[in-house]
Design a protein around this motif. Structure first.
Motif, PDB file in Angstrom:
ATOM      1  N   SER A  24       0.816  -1.187   0.000  1.00  0.00           N
ATOM      2  CA  SER A  24       0.000   0.000   0.000  1.00  0.00           C
ATOM      3  C   SER A  24       0.860   1.251   0.000  1.00  0.00           C
ATOM      4  CB  SER A  24      -0.903  -0.018   1.232  1.00  0.00           C
ATOM      5  OG  SER A  24      -0.123  -0.073   2.389  1.00  0.00           O
ATOM      6  N   TYR A  26       0.277   5.802   0.168  1.00  0.00           N
ATOM      7  CA  TYR A  26      -0.737   6.826   0.361  1.00  0.00           C
ATOM      8  C   TYR A  26      -0.162   8.179  -0.008  1.00  0.00           C
ATOM      9  CZ  TYR A  26       1.751   7.386   4.743  1.00  0.00           C
ATOM     10  OH  TYR A  26       2.699   7.551   5.680  1.00  0.00           O
ATOM     11  N   ALA A  62      -2.671   7.751  -8.537  1.00  0.00           N
ATOM     12  CA  ALA A  62      -2.891   7.128  -7.239  1.00  0.00           C
ATOM     13  C   ALA A  62      -3.413   8.075  -6.176  1.00  0.00           C
ATOM     14  CB  ALA A  62      -1.599   6.481  -6.748  1.00  0.00           C
ATOM     15  N   ASN A 188      -6.768  -2.520  -7.427  1.00  0.00           N
ATOM     16  CA  ASN A 188      -6.862  -1.200  -6.804  1.00  0.00           C
ATOM     17  C   ASN A 188      -6.004  -0.187  -7.557  1.00  0.00           C
ATOM     18  OD1 ASN A 188      -5.872   0.929  -4.668  1.00  0.00           O
ATOM     19  ND2 ASN A 188      -7.778   0.090  -3.865  1.00  0.00           N
ATOM     20  N   SER A 189      -4.822  -0.604  -7.952  1.00  0.00           N
ATOM     21  CA  SER A 189      -3.931   0.291  -8.699  1.00  0.00           C
ATOM     22  C   SER A 189      -4.567   0.722 -10.011  1.00  0.00           C
ATOM     23  CB  SER A 189      -2.599  -0.418  -8.970  1.00  0.00           C
ATOM     24  OG  SER A 189      -1.771   0.365  -9.799  1.00  0.00           O
ATOM     25  N   GLN A 192      -7.222   3.397  -9.510  1.00  0.00           N
ATOM     26  CA  GLN A 192      -6.672   4.737  -9.336  1.00  0.00           C
ATOM     27  C   GLN A 192      -6.390   5.375 -10.696  1.00  0.00           C
ATOM     28  OE1 GLN A 192      -7.050   5.509  -6.179  1.00  0.00           O
ATOM     29  NE2 GLN A 192      -7.419   3.321  -5.841  1.00  0.00           N
ATOM     30  N   PRO A 228      -7.265   4.013  -2.075  1.00  0.00           N
ATOM     31  CA  PRO A 228      -6.005   3.276  -1.940  1.00  0.00           C
ATOM     32  C   PRO A 228      -6.003   2.550  -0.595  1.00  0.00           C
ATOM     33  CG  PRO A 228      -5.602   5.454  -2.827  1.00  0.00           C
ATOM     34  CD  PRO A 228      -7.044   5.428  -2.424  1.00  0.00           C
ATOM     35  N   SER A 229      -5.425   1.369  -0.538  1.00  0.00           N
ATOM     36  CA  SER A 229      -5.604   0.483   0.617  1.00  0.00           C
ATOM     37  C   SER A 229      -5.124   1.068   1.944  1.00  0.00           C
ATOM     38  CB  SER A 229      -4.910  -0.865   0.355  1.00  0.00           C
ATOM     39  OG  SER A 229      -3.547  -0.670   0.052  1.00  0.00           O
TER      40      SER A 229
END
Length: 459
Positions: A24, A26, A62, A188-189, A192, A228-229
């Motif tokens: 992950s 951020y 992201a 998830n990527s 984004q 994002p995780s």
């Protein structure tokens, strides 16, 4: 409730966790505003991290959506991480019921990874100017020991997906199935990147458009999927402690199961995005031995040596016995020290050594010596060491059993584990409860919400 037993023999080497490429990250400090609406989702906006921070902050695939972001999710999110098969386990006793002295009631995988599968993808300009120490890569054979139901889509085209989503929301009505088809089949990527492409192509915020078209649990899942995780974990912790009351189960689920690097990133993200110190909030919302356990967890200083020292395991097991079963009263600090500092492979060795010394499994002892949230927290650590997918399978079952459904827990676990070990969670769920996860989800949910959850679990 009964759980399959697990083989008491030996301990495999445990490489890092999560797998390479699933770490992950951020956003940098100060780029995204604190939510202005009580209970609201912090704004998100799309954009990935560039190779180097441009003037004015990061902007790219992201990132998070801009102000106006996410609305409060119904009930909040009460907790993130791998490929292979699980062994077949015979039905065994439940927690606290030792079987034949050394066989515990918690199901055990043949292999389970714990540390980092390689250096985390920290964006350039990591907040504070500090990059966490990379974790050595794990052997490729072990990378295959856990697997998610969601994989990066081949031949991915963010622009094409943004077009599909735009068309699904344009005009009268919404094509929810088209949204499900895109979102449930992208990592998830990739989501984004879709978010960033949508804003570039249409000058609009994808999250705002989705909010205006969706509602209820369906909206909650979609918004969670686009976070994002690391940010999602930080937001979940913040939401669990804001306002009156505390969702202790959320604090346990996240802080007691994440790796050092994940916890450090979550703690930093929490500070940057919500302007608050997580340790301060924990101390304000909890007390006693439970508070101390969570403060220990949020340090992110657990030993991550993947080789178990069996002599040390015997010593720790003896200390735990003398701190609990072997004396009048309980030395809570001894349990906290060992369970908060030893690596998960080391704890697994300690659990087996303990059963030989005490003729009782450690989970049972914790249940006899502790109660309430500190009992649940200590058990979560032991369960995560023994078999993390089984821990999440149990949480999912608890969220759906009986009258009503804890949708926030259901959403959070499925979203956060979908790229990590949801395949193993599904397998263990069937072994532990004699029904499939998909069947239980189908009976407890409905409509587009059901279709999306089933797509995420691979049904």
């Amino acid at each position: 409730m009964s759980y399959p037993g697990y083989p008491p023999s030996g301990y495999p080497a445990f490489p890092g966790y999560p797998p390479t490429g699933q770490e992950s990250a951020y956003p940098p400090a100060g780029q995204y505003p604190y939510p202005t609406v009580p209970g609201g989702f912090p704004p998100m906006g799309g954009g990935a991290y560039p190779a180097a921070p441009p003037a004015g902050g990061f902007q790219g695939p992201a990132g998070y959506p801009a102000p106006g972001g996410y609305p409060p999710a119904p009930g909040g999110y009460p907790g993130a991480p791998q490929p292979g098969g699980m062994p077949t386990y015979p039905a065994g006793p439940g927690f606290g019921a030792p079987s034949n002295g050394s066989t515990f009631g918690y199901p055990q995988p043949l292999s389970q990874s714990y540390g980092g599968g390689g250096p985390a993808q920290i964006p350039a300009g990591y907040p504070g100017g500090q990059t966490p120490t990379p974790v050595p890569p794990q052997p490729s054979a072990m990378v295959q020991s856990m697997q998610g139901t969601i994989r990066p889509a081949p031949n991915f085209d963010a622009g094409r997906d943004a077009e599909v989503l735009r068309k699904a929301m344009k005009g009268f009505g919404t094509d929810e199935q088209a949204i499900v088809d895109v979102v449930s089949n992208r990592s998830n990527s990739q989501r984004q990147q879709i978010k960033a492409a949508f804003k570039t192509m249409y000058g609009k915020d994808l999250i705002k458009d989705l909010k205006s078209e969706l509602s209820g649990n369906m909206e909650e899942v979609i918004l969670a999927l686009f976070m994002p995780s690391t940010y999602y974990d930080a937001w979940s912790l913040w939401h669990a402690m804001k306002g009156a009351g505390t969702q202790e189960s959320v604090l346990i689920e996240i802080l007691c199961t994440r790796t050092n690097q994940e916890i450090k990133e979550i703690v930093h993200c929490y500070k940057m995005e919500f302007g608050r110190d997580i340790e301060h909030d924990i101390r304000a919302d909890t007390s006693g031995h439970f508070e101390r356990l969570l403060v220990s967890m949020c340090q992110g200083n657990r030993d991550e040596n993947q080789t178990a020292d069996f002599q040390k395991a015997q010593q720790d097991a003896q200390r735990l016995y003398q701190a609990g079963e072997g004396k009048l009263g309980t030395d809570e600090s001894c349990f906290n020290m060992i369970l908060a500092t030893r690596s998960f492979p080391q704890l697994k060795a300690t659990v087996e050594a303990y059963s030989q010394i005490a003729n009782r499994d450690l989970l049972s002892t914790i249940g006899r010596e502790f109660s309430g949230n500190v009992e649940r927290g200590l058990k979560a650590i032991v369960q995560s060491a023994l078999n993390r997918p089984a821990f999440f399978a149990e949480r999912l079952h608890h969220a759906m059993k009986g009258a009503g459904t804890d949708d926030s827990t259901l959403v959070r676990i499925i979203v956060t584990r979908s790229e990590i070990d949801l395949v193993q969670i599904k397998q263990l769920f069937t072994q532990m409860y004699q029904k499939t996860l998909g069947t239980m989800i189908a009976s407890d949910t409905s409509g587009d919400y059901r279709r999306l959850l089933l797509a995420l679990v691979g049904q």
